[in-house]
Design an enzyme around this catalytic site. Structure first.
Site, short mmCIF file in Angstrom:
data_model
loop_
_atom_site.label_atom_id
_atom_site.label_comp_id
_atom_site.label_asym_id
_atom_site.label_seq_id
_atom_site.Cartn_x
_atom_site.Cartn_y
_atom_site.Cartn_z
N ASP A 297 -2.47 10.06 -4.44
CA ASP A 297 -1.50 9.00 -4.16
C ASP A 297 -0.32 9.10 -5.14
OD1 ASP A 297 -2.86 8.16 -6.42
OD2 ASP A 297 -3.18 6.10 -5.71
N SER A 298 -0.38 10.08 -6.08
CA SER A 298 0.79 10.42 -6.88
C SER A 298 1.92 10.89 -5.95
CB SER A 298 0.46 11.51 -7.91
OG SER A 298 -0.19 12.60 -7.31
N GLU B 129 -10.51 4.98 -7.17
CA GLU B 129 -10.46 4.62 -8.59
C GLU B 129 -11.48 3.54 -8.92
OE1 GLU B 129 -6.42 3.68 -9.76
OE2 GLU B 129 -5.66 5.62 -9.08
N ASP C 170 -6.90 10.98 -1.50
CA ASP C 170 -6.93 9.78 -2.34
C ASP C 170 -6.86 8.53 -1.46
OD1 ASP C 170 -7.21 9.44 -5.08
OD2 ASP C 170 -5.09 9.76 -5.56
N LYS D 46 -11.24 10.30 -2.64
CA LYS D 46 -11.31 9.86 -4.04
C LYS D 46 -10.90 8.40 -4.12
CE LYS D 46 -8.35 11.35 -7.39
NZ LYS D 46 -7.76 10.03 -7.78
N GLU E 252 -9.28 10.45 -16.59
CA GLU E 252 -7.84 10.50 -16.86
C GLU E 252 -7.50 9.83 -18.18
OE1 GLU E 252 -5.18 9.55 -13.63
OE2 GLU E 252 -3.48 9.33 -14.98
N1 LIG Z 1 4.19 12.94 -12.00
C1 LIG Z 1 3.00 12.35 -12.16
N2 LIG Z 1 2.09 12.93 -12.95
C2 LIG Z 1 0.87 12.35 -13.15
O1 LIG Z 1 0.06 12.93 -13.89
C3 LIG Z 1 0.58 11.14 -12.46
C4 LIG Z 1 1.56 10.57 -11.62
N3 LIG Z 1 2.76 11.19 -11.49
N4 LIG Z 1 1.33 9.44 -10.90
C5 LIG Z 1 0.00 8.91 -10.85
C6 LIG Z 1 -0.68 9.07 -12.13
C7 LIG Z 1 -0.06 8.25 -13.25
N5 LIG Z 1 -0.34 9.07 -14.40
C8 LIG Z 1 0.17 8.83 -15.67
C9 LIG Z 1 1.34 8.11 -15.82
C10 LIG Z 1 1.88 7.91 -17.07
C11 LIG Z 1 1.23 8.41 -18.19
C12 LIG Z 1 1.84 8.18 -19.55
O2 LIG Z 1 2.88 7.56 -19.67
N6 LIG Z 1 1.20 8.69 -20.58
C13 LIG Z 1 1.76 8.70 -21.95
C14 LIG Z 1 0.68 8.43 -22.97
C15 LIG Z 1 0.37 6.99 -23.12
C16 LIG Z 1 -0.49 6.74 -24.34
O3 LIG Z 1 -0.52 7.61 -25.23
O4 LIG Z 1 -1.13 5.68 -24.38
C17 LIG Z 1 2.29 10.11 -22.24
O5 LIG Z 1 3.31 10.21 -22.93
O6 LIG Z 1 1.65 11.08 -21.82
C18 LIG Z 1 0.06 9.13 -18.04
C19 LIG Z 1 -0.47 9.33 -16.78
C20 LIG Z 1 -1.02 10.27 -14.01
N7 LIG Z 1 -0.63 10.45 -12.63
C1 LIG Z 2 -3.69 12.41 -11.19
C2 LIG Z 2 -4.69 12.61 -10.07
C3 LIG Z 2 -6.10 12.62 -10.56
C4 LIG Z 2 -4.49 11.57 -9.00
O1 LIG Z 2 -5.24 10.65 -8.80
C5 LIG Z 2 -3.27 11.69 -8.19
O2 LIG Z 2 -2.57 12.73 -8.26
O3 LIG Z 2 -2.99 10.75 -7.45
MG LIG Z 3 -4.39 9.15 -7.54
#
Ligand SMILES: Nc1nc(=O)c2c([nH]1)NC[C@@H]1CN(c3ccc(C(=O)N[C@@H](CCC(=O)O)C(=O)O)cc3)CN21
Ligand SMILES: CC(C)C(=O)C(=O)O
Ligand SMILES: [Mg+2]
Length: 292
Positions: free
Chosen positions: A72-73, A143, A111, A141, A209
């Site tokens: 769903d990303s 959540e 998803d 899948k 994740e």
């Molecule tokens: N482009 C994209 N990549 C992804 O991996 C992803 C999506 N979209 N959309 C659905 C989810 C959302 N995800 C995410 C979204 C944001 C962060 C994030 O902002 N992480 C911070 C760390 C936060 C912390 O340390 O607490 C980072 O800088 O990585 C991580 C996963 C993973 N998935």
């Molecule tokens: C980040 C993965 C695991 C996901 O759920 C997605 O791409 O939607």
């Molecule tokens: Mg997803």
């Protein structure tokens, strides 16, 4: 309803790779959740990528990626939404069907989007059934750990393989933000309970994740089903990345767990500009591109 081909249903006999590995094998029939279970027994690591369209999926299928997630990303990576929250089951069904059509070997996991399973097991079964019957996915899948165990149970009882997803669950962004999960003793115990709950409910694999690497390693040791890490360190059984992140196509900021293997944004932008210059300057088309 369209008929699904044998390639879509994965009913042909033979091993995915002459009885060898998920990645790098020569087998041509579609990979199943039983092949995934066998890989954990062999201690074999495997890659998973997202895909949202037939063309991209066919590239990854030919490259030997054994499992693809129609994530769903797609909401933020393919459809232009801010988050995954607005994505609908109709949209996921259409994208999943395209990915199935573009592949012949990979196991395709669809998803379930936000709002398509939270009401309870019956809603979850109705939604998952659409992805299986209309799109032809081999698994779905969803959540949530303990909170989703009843949904997982009914789907598995009904013959639909389920990949669970715990730790950071992006569909709950409005409640929990995008923050590391499982930090501290209490949160670590909750993550372990979630992992065991989804395994007991019958999930064939579990996505972890954004959880500390040491905790992901412990979950991977205690579970008999494979773990699929994203921002979960090197010790999970499998790794997944969002394909547009991995290939440098996602605009703006990407999570820090991403490794970028190419810069497709640069490549595509350069090609678009070269085409534009040719048209404006009259150097395309030439005689070679013309008919008479
Ligand atoms: N482009 C994209 N990549 C992804 O991996 C992803 C999506 N979209 N959309 C659905 C989810 C959302 N995800 C995410 C979204 C944001 C962060 C994030 O902002 N992480 C911070 C760390 C936060 C912390 O340390 O607490 C980072 O800088 O990585 C991580 C996963 C993973 N998935
Ligand atoms: C980040 C993965 C695991 C996901 O759920 C997605 O791409 O939607
Ligand atoms: Mg997803």
């Amino acid at each position: 309803m369209t008929q699904l081909s044998a390639a879509q249903t994965g009913t042909t006999s033979g091993s995915p790779s002459d009885g060898k590995t998920l990645y790098g094998g020569k087998g041509t029939r579609r990979i199943t959740v039983r092949d995934i279970a066998a890989a954990k027994e062999r201690g074999e690591k495997w890659p998973m990528l997202t895909a949202y369209d037939a063309m991209t999926a066919s590239v990854f299928d030919e490259a030997g990626i054994p499992v693809m997630l129609v994530g769903d990303s797609a909401g933020n990576c393919h459809l232009g939404y801010e988050t995954t929250v607005p994505v609908t089951l109709d949209e996921m069904t259409m994208l999943s069907a395209a990915v199935v059509r573009g592949t012949s070997r990979a196991l395709i996991v669809g998803d379930l989007p936000f709002g398509s399973y939270q009401e309870g097991p019956v809603q979850a079964l109705r939604s998952a059934t659409r992805l299986v019957k209309e799109a032809g996915v081999g698994a779905v899948k969803l959540e949530g750990g303990e909170r989703s165990h009843r949904q997982i149970e009914l789907l598995v009882e009904s013959g639909i393989p389920v990949m669970a997803h715990i730790g950071l669950t992006p569909q709950s962004v409005n409640a929990m933000g995008y923050r590391v999960q499982g930090r501290g003793e209490e949160a670590a115990q909750q993550l372990l309970r979630d992992a065991k709950a989804v395994q007991d409910a019958g999930a064939f694999a579990v996505v972890l994740e954004l959880v500390p690497a040491e905790l992901a390693a412990e979950v991977t040791r205690v579970l008999h089903v494979p773990t699929v890490g994203i921002g979960a360190g090197p010790d999970t059984d499998a790794q997944v990345l969002v394909w547009t992140d991995m290939l440098g196509l996602t605009g703006g900021r990407v999570p820090k767990f991403v490794k970028q293997y190419a810069d497709l944004r640069e490549v595509m932008s350069g090609a678009a500009k070269a085409f534009a210059e040719d048209v404006v300057g009259g150097t395309f088309p030439t005689e070679a591109h013309s008919v008479h």
